[in-house]
Design an enzyme around this catalytic site. Structure first.
Site, short mmCIF file in Angstrom:
data_model
loop_
_atom_site.label_atom_id
_atom_site.label_comp_id
_atom_site.label_asym_id
_atom_site.label_seq_id
_atom_site.Cartn_x
_atom_site.Cartn_y
_atom_site.Cartn_z
N TYR A 1 0.82 -1.21 0.00
CA TYR A 1 0.00 0.00 0.00
C TYR A 1 0.86 1.26 0.00
O TYR A 1 0.57 2.23 -0.71
CB TYR A 1 -0.92 -0.01 1.22
N LYS A 2 1.92 1.28 0.81
CA LYS A 2 2.75 2.48 0.96
C LYS A 2 3.36 2.92 -0.36
O LYS A 2 3.47 4.11 -0.63
CB LYS A 2 3.84 2.22 1.99
N GLY A 3 3.78 1.96 -1.18
CA GLY A 3 4.33 2.30 -2.49
C GLY A 3 5.72 2.90 -2.45
O GLY A 3 6.54 2.56 -1.59
#
Length: 256
Positions: free
Chosen positions: A132-134
């Site tokens: 999610y953080k990328g």
């Protein structure tokens, strides 16, 4: 095909003006800073083709060692028209476009399974794309409503990755390799392709290869569909997959 923005003349290094051939070299020699060391650096640069070299920096970097930065003229030029490099020609899509195309053209989530295979224990690349953080402000595939992303982590054997991807009916498998000593990244990746072909499902899934020493050319040579190197953002991978899976009726079906 010649790139549309390729220059129409051979390229030389650019310093103060077009075509002057000015460039710099940086290196370390096992000699303490001195007049003799400066002259040694100039001669070393000349041996590498620099004319009228100027030692701009000479400083001690360790006992008995000097670090140099040398400027000079290079006679060499590159004819870009002779270079052919496979590139991924995918339109960069916004998050909204990606979500919309998946919803309207596919009607289900795109399933992506990724892992660092073999002995590779470095997950920074696979985490940047899938989690999610990328990376660099670009959130990973987990953050998209249209993707179902599975990050299996590090040191995953090829048969384990293959089995998990087939069980999840993956549209795409992403293999990340950071360790490159003795070309182990090529060996691990090639072994996965061989496994997929042996089991008969290679053409049923999109295979992506990523890592700091990976480019599209290498990925194609090893049998992958695309390669993503250093600096790749999740949106780049998402755009490519949307084009492949949702672009037309010939998109690859999920693994049976």
């Amino acid at each position: 095909m010649t790139h549309p923005t390729a220059p129409q003349k051979p390229l030389r290094a650019y310093g103060d003006r077009d075509g002057d051939g000015m460039l710099q070299m940086s290196f370390v020699l096992q000699i303490p800073p001195s007049g003799k060391a400066r002259e040694a650096a100039k001669r070393f640069a000349e041996m590498h083709g620099l004319k009228e070299p100027l030692v701009a920096t000479m400083e001690e970097c360790a006992e008995g060692f000097s670090f140099f930065v040398v400027y000079g003229h290079s006679k060499h030029a590159i004819d870009v028209s002779t270079i052919e490099v496979p590139e991924i020609r995918t339109e960069a899509l916004s998050r909204e476009d990606i979500e919309s195309r998946i919803k309207t053209r596919l009607g289900r989530k795109i399933v992506v399974v990724g892992a660092c295979t073999g002995s590779d224990a470095h997950t920074v690349g696979i985490d940047a794309i899938l989690n999610y953080k990328g990376y660099a402000g670009d959130k990973g595939l987990e953050s998209y409503k249209g993707f179902e992303a599975y990050n299996l982590g590090a040191q995953v054997e090829n048969d384990q990755l293959a089995a998990r991807a087939r069980a999840l009916k993956a549209d795409a498998i992403l293999i990340s390799q950071v360790i490159t000593q003795r070309n182990v990244h090529k060996e691990n990746a090639a072994a996965f392709i061989a496994l997929a072909k042996k089991e008969g499902w290679r053409d049923d899934v999109i295979l992506l290869f990523g890592g700091p020493r990976v480019d599209h050319k290498l990925a194609l040579e090893l049998g992958f569909d695309a390669g993503f190197g250093a600096g790749t953002k999740p949106g780049d991978v998402a755009s490519y997959l949307v084009e492949r899976v949702c672009g037309d009726s010939k998109a690859k079906p999920p693994v049976a």
